[in-house]
Design an enzyme around this catalytic site. Structure first.
Site, short mmCIF file in Angstrom:
data_model
loop_
_atom_site.label_atom_id
_atom_site.label_comp_id
_atom_site.label_asym_id
_atom_site.label_seq_id
_atom_site.Cartn_x
_atom_site.Cartn_y
_atom_site.Cartn_z
N SER A 67 0.80 -1.22 0.00
CA SER A 67 0.00 0.00 0.00
C SER A 67 0.84 1.27 0.00
CB SER A 67 -0.94 -0.06 1.20
OG SER A 67 -1.82 1.01 1.22
N ALA A 377 -10.92 8.33 8.17
CA ALA A 377 -10.55 9.71 7.86
C ALA A 377 -9.47 9.75 6.78
CB ALA A 377 -10.06 10.41 9.12
N ARG A 501 -4.05 5.01 21.40
CA ARG A 501 -4.20 3.57 21.13
C ARG A 501 -2.92 3.03 20.49
NH1 ARG A 501 -4.84 3.21 15.66
NH2 ARG A 501 -5.27 0.99 15.63
C1 LIG Z 1 -4.68 6.37 12.12
C2 LIG Z 1 -4.61 5.56 10.88
O1 LIG Z 1 -4.67 6.14 9.78
N1 LIG Z 1 -4.50 4.23 11.01
C3 LIG Z 1 -4.40 3.34 9.85
C4 LIG Z 1 -3.37 2.25 10.12
O2 LIG Z 1 -3.77 1.53 11.26
P1 LIG Z 1 -3.04 1.58 12.67
O3 LIG Z 1 -3.63 0.42 13.44
O4 LIG Z 1 -3.39 2.93 13.24
O5 LIG Z 1 -1.57 1.48 12.42
O6 LIG Z 1 -3.33 1.37 9.01
C5 LIG Z 1 -4.55 0.66 8.78
C6 LIG Z 1 -4.33 -0.32 7.65
O7 LIG Z 1 -3.98 0.32 6.46
C7 LIG Z 1 -5.67 1.67 8.46
O8 LIG Z 1 -6.88 0.97 8.31
C8 LIG Z 1 -5.76 2.69 9.61
O9 LIG Z 1 -6.69 3.70 9.30
MG LIG Z 2 -3.88 1.07 0.48
#
Ligand SMILES: CC(=O)N[C@H]1[C@@H](OP(=O)(O)O)O[C@H](CO)[C@@H](O)[C@@H]1O
Ligand SMILES: [Mg+2]
Length: 548
Positions: A67, A377, A501
Site C-alpha cells: 500500500s 478519515a 491507542r
Molecule cells: C490512524 C490511521 O490512519 N491508522 C491506519 C493504520 O492503522 P493503525 O492500526 O493505526 O496502524 O493502518 C490501517 C491499515 O492500512 C488503516 O486501516 C488505519 O486507518
Molecule cells: Mg492502500
C-alpha cells in the site's frame, strides 16, 4: 480427510527458509521489508489453499502489496470469496503458520487445522493472485505459488492490479452464474461496469473542469490510464506522479497518506486556486481530495468529507425516489473529525456508529444499515447496500418522471460503488458524480462543515502491548491511571478531544488530538504525547523535543 504430502512440503519449504523473525498477520495482513517476506508468503500460500478447501473450492484472492509503505516494503493480504477481508479467526492461523520453526511444526499445524476446522484436503482449491508495481512482487508471487503447490491448489496470476480490482475479480468469480453475479471477472469487466454506471449518473449534466490526479507513482497510474478510454469524454483527468519505472519513487512525497498526514500537496503537482485535485495511495484503495483556497491555503477533503458528501447525496436521492423507507447510516472510527460527526448527526440527521480502526470493523458495522456509508478519515471507505435495499431500488418504478430519474441514479450508484472494499477509482467516480450532479466546486463541497484542527502524533514506547483500549478505542483501561491523566489534560482545552491507542501496523502508540484552534490542538497533542512517553518509554530513544 487425507494428509499432507510431507516430502512435497519439505522440498518446497527448503526453497523458502524462515528467518529468525516473528511475524504477525495484522490489520493489513503481513507487511514489512520485502527481504523478510519470502517464507511468510510461501506459508500464506498454504493457508490460502486451506481456506479455499475449507470453503469447498471457492476462489480465494491474494494481493501482494504494501500500500502506502515505502518501496522497499511489501506485504500480503488474503481476500475471502465475496471480496471481503480474510475472516478474522483465520488471522491467528496465518500468524501461527508463518512462525512455525520447522517443517515438522508446519505439518503439525496444518494437520491441527485440518482436524479442528474439519477441512477436507481432497477438496479442490482455487486461488487468484494480484500484485502492485513493487519490483519485489514477482519473486513473492512465485513463493506464494510454491505454497499453493503444497496442497495442489489451482492458481491464476492476474499480474499487476489495484487491490480493489483483485477484490472485485474474486467476488465476480464466486458469484458467476448466480443471481448475485457481480460482473465480468477481469480488469476490463471492472472498467466496463464502472464506466457504464458513471456515464448514466452524469448523463446530460455539464462536465466539470479537469481533475488533477496524483497516483503516488504506483499501480493506480497505469490502471487509471487503462481506465480512461472506457470513460470516454464523461470525465477529464490529468494524471501526475505516474512514474512506475523508477521504483524508489513509489509513495515518495506523494499519495493519499502523504497528503492526509502532512496536510499538504504532493510533489509533482502544482496547486492553483480552486483546482480540484485528488491523491491515490500506492495500491489505489484510498483517496483524498484537496484544493487551494483564494488566499492560497491548502484545503483537504478527506475520508470524513467524502462520507458526508456521499451520505448527503444518498439521503436526498432516496427521498427524491420516494423510497425513504431505506435508512442510511454512517460508520466512522475515533479518528473522524469531531466536526464531521456533528454534521452527520445534527445536520443530516443520520445515525453514526463508531468502531475500532481497520476497514473490516467498519465494513461489518456498515452491513447493519440498509445503505451503510463507511470511511476512515484517511480516505479508505465505500458504501454498502443491503440485499433488501437493492431489491427495493431495483423493483421501484416511481410515480413521476422525477422519481424515475432518482431511481435510475440509485441503481447506477450501486453499480459505480465497489461494494467489496474501499476503492479509490470507484470513490473518485462517486465524488465526481455528486459534484457534477450538483455542479459544485470543491469549495462548495467543503462548506458543509469546518474541520476542527487535529493532530496525529506517534510515540515510540517500550512495549505497546500494555496499552489496552475499550469503547471503540476511545478509552484506555491499561496502563491503570493513564486515562484519568489524559482526561484531566483534555478538560483544559476548548472543544478538546484526545485518545491514545497502540497502532496495529507500526510499532508505535498513536495519539490523536483535536481542539478549537491549531495552537491549542498542537499543545494538547504534545502534552498527551509527553504523558504517554513518560509512562512507558525507558530505552525507546530520545523524548521528542516538541513533547510537553
Ligand atoms: C490512524 C490511521 O490512519 N491508522 C491506519 C493504520 O492503522 P493503525 O492500526 O493505526 O496502524 O493502518 C490501517 C491499515 O492500512 C488503516 O486501516 C488505519 O486507518
Ligand atoms: Mg492502500
Amino acid at each position: 480427510m487425507a494428509s499432507v504430502n510431507v516430502e512435497n512440503l519439505s522440498a518446497l519449504s527448503a526453497k523458502h527458509p524462515k528467518p529468525a523473525n516473528t511475524f504477525t498477520y495484522g490489520t493489513a495482513g503481513f507487511r514489512m521489508n520485502a527481504d523478510l517476506l519470502d517464507s511468510v508468503i510461501f506459508r500464506t500460500g498454504i493457508l490460502a489453499a486451506l481456506r479455499s478447501k475449507k470453503l469447498d473450492g471457492k476462489v480465494i484472492g491474494c494481493m501482494i502489496t504494501a500500500s502506502h509503505n515505502p518501496a522497499a516494503d511489501n506485504g500480503v493480504k488474503l481476500v475471502d470469496p465475496m471480496g471481503e477481508m480474510l475472516e478474522g479467526s483465520w488471522e491467528a492461523h496465518a500468524t501461527a503458520l508463518s512462525n512455525a520453526q520447522s517443517d515438522e511444526q508446519l505439518v503439525d499445524y496444518i494437520h491441527s487445522m485440518v482436524s479442528s476446522l474439519k477441512i477436507d484436503l481432497t477438496k479442490p482449491a482455487n486461488v487468484i493472485i494480484g500484485r502492485d508495481t513493487r519490483p519485489s512482487g514477482v519473486a513473492l508471487v512465485n513463493a506464494f505459488v510454491d505454497g499453493l503447490k503444497v496442497l495442489d491448489a489451482k492458481s491464476t496470476d492476474y499480474g499487476i492490479l489495484t487491490t480493489p480490482q483483485l477484490h472485485y475479480i474474486t467476488r465476480c468469480l464466486n458469484t458467476a452464474g448466480t443471481p448475485e453475479a457481480y460482473g465480468e471477472p477481469s480488469a476490463e469487466g471492472y472498467y466496463k461496469k464502472l464506466a457504464a454506471a458513471f456515464k448514466t449518473l452524469v448523463d446530460g449534466k455539464t462536465k466539470l473542469s479537469p481533475l488533477t490526479l496524483d497516483c503516488a507513482n504506483g499501480v493506480g497510474a497505469p490502471k487509471f490510464q487503462e481506465f480512461l478510454p472506457y470513460l470516454g469524454d464523461s470525465l477529464s483527468v490529468k494524471i501526475v506522479n505516474d512514474d512506475i519505472d523508477n521504483a524508489s519513487k513509489l509513495n515518495l512525497n506523494s499519495g493519499a497518506d502523504y497528503v492526509k498526514t502532512g496536510q499538504r500537496a504532493p510533489v509533482g503537482l502544482k496547486l492553483t486556486s480552486q483546482d480540484r485535485c485528488a491523491s491515490f495511495d500506492g495500491d489505489a484503495d484510498r483517496i483524498v481530495y484537496y484544493y487551494q483556497d483564494e488566499d492560497s491555503t491548502f484545503k483537504l477533503l478527506d475520508g470524513d468529507k467524502i462520507a458526508g458528501l456521499a451520505a448527503m447525496f444518498i439521503i436526498d436521492l432516496v427521498k427524491a425516489a420516494g423510497i425513504d423507507s431505506i435508512k442510511v447510516g454512517v460508520v466512522q472510527t475515533a479518528y473522524a473529525n469531531g466536526a464531521s460527526t456533528q454534521y452527520l448527526r445534527n445536520t443530516l440527521n443520520v445515525p453514526v456508529s463508531c468502531v475500532p480502526t481497520g476497514v473490516k470493523h467498519l465494513h461489518h458495522e456498515a452491513l447493519k444499515y440498509d445503505v451503510g456509508v463507511y470511511f476512515e478519515a484517511n480516505g479508505h471507505g465505500t458504501v454498502v447496500f443491503s440485499p433488501s435495499a437493492l431489491k427495493t431500488i431495483y423493483s421501484a418504478e416511481g410515480s413521476s418522471p422525477a422519481q424515475a430519474v432518482a431511481i435510475r441514479s440509485l441503481r447506477a450508484l450501486s453499480e459505480v460503488i465497489n461494494q467489496t472494499v474501499g476503492d479509490a477509482f470507484s470513490d473518485l467516480l462517486l465524488v465526481e458524480t455528486i459534484l457534477t450532479q450538483r455542479q459544485w466546486s470543491p469549495k462548495v463541497w467543503d462548506q458543509a462543515y469546518t474541520d476542527l484542527p487535529n493532530r496525529l502524533v506517534k510515540v515510540v514506547v517500550q512495549d505497546r502491548s500494555i496499552f489496552k483500549t475499550v469503547d471503540a478505542e476511545r478509552k484506555l483501561v491499561e496502563p491503570a491511571g493513564l486515562q484519568d491523566a489524559i482526561d484531566a489534560i483534555v478538560l483544559k482545552f476548548r472543544d478538546g478531544r484526545s485518545f491514545v491507542r497502540p497502532s496495529g501496523t507500526e510499532d508505535v502508540v498513536r495519539v490523536y488530538a483535536e481542539a478549537a484552534t491549531r495552537s491549542e490542538t498542537d499543545e494538547l497533542a504534545h502534552r498527551i504525547g509527553g504523558l504517554v512517553f513518560d509512562f512507558n518509554s525507558q530505552g525507546s530513544g530520545l523524548r521528542p523535543r516538541e513533547f510537553i
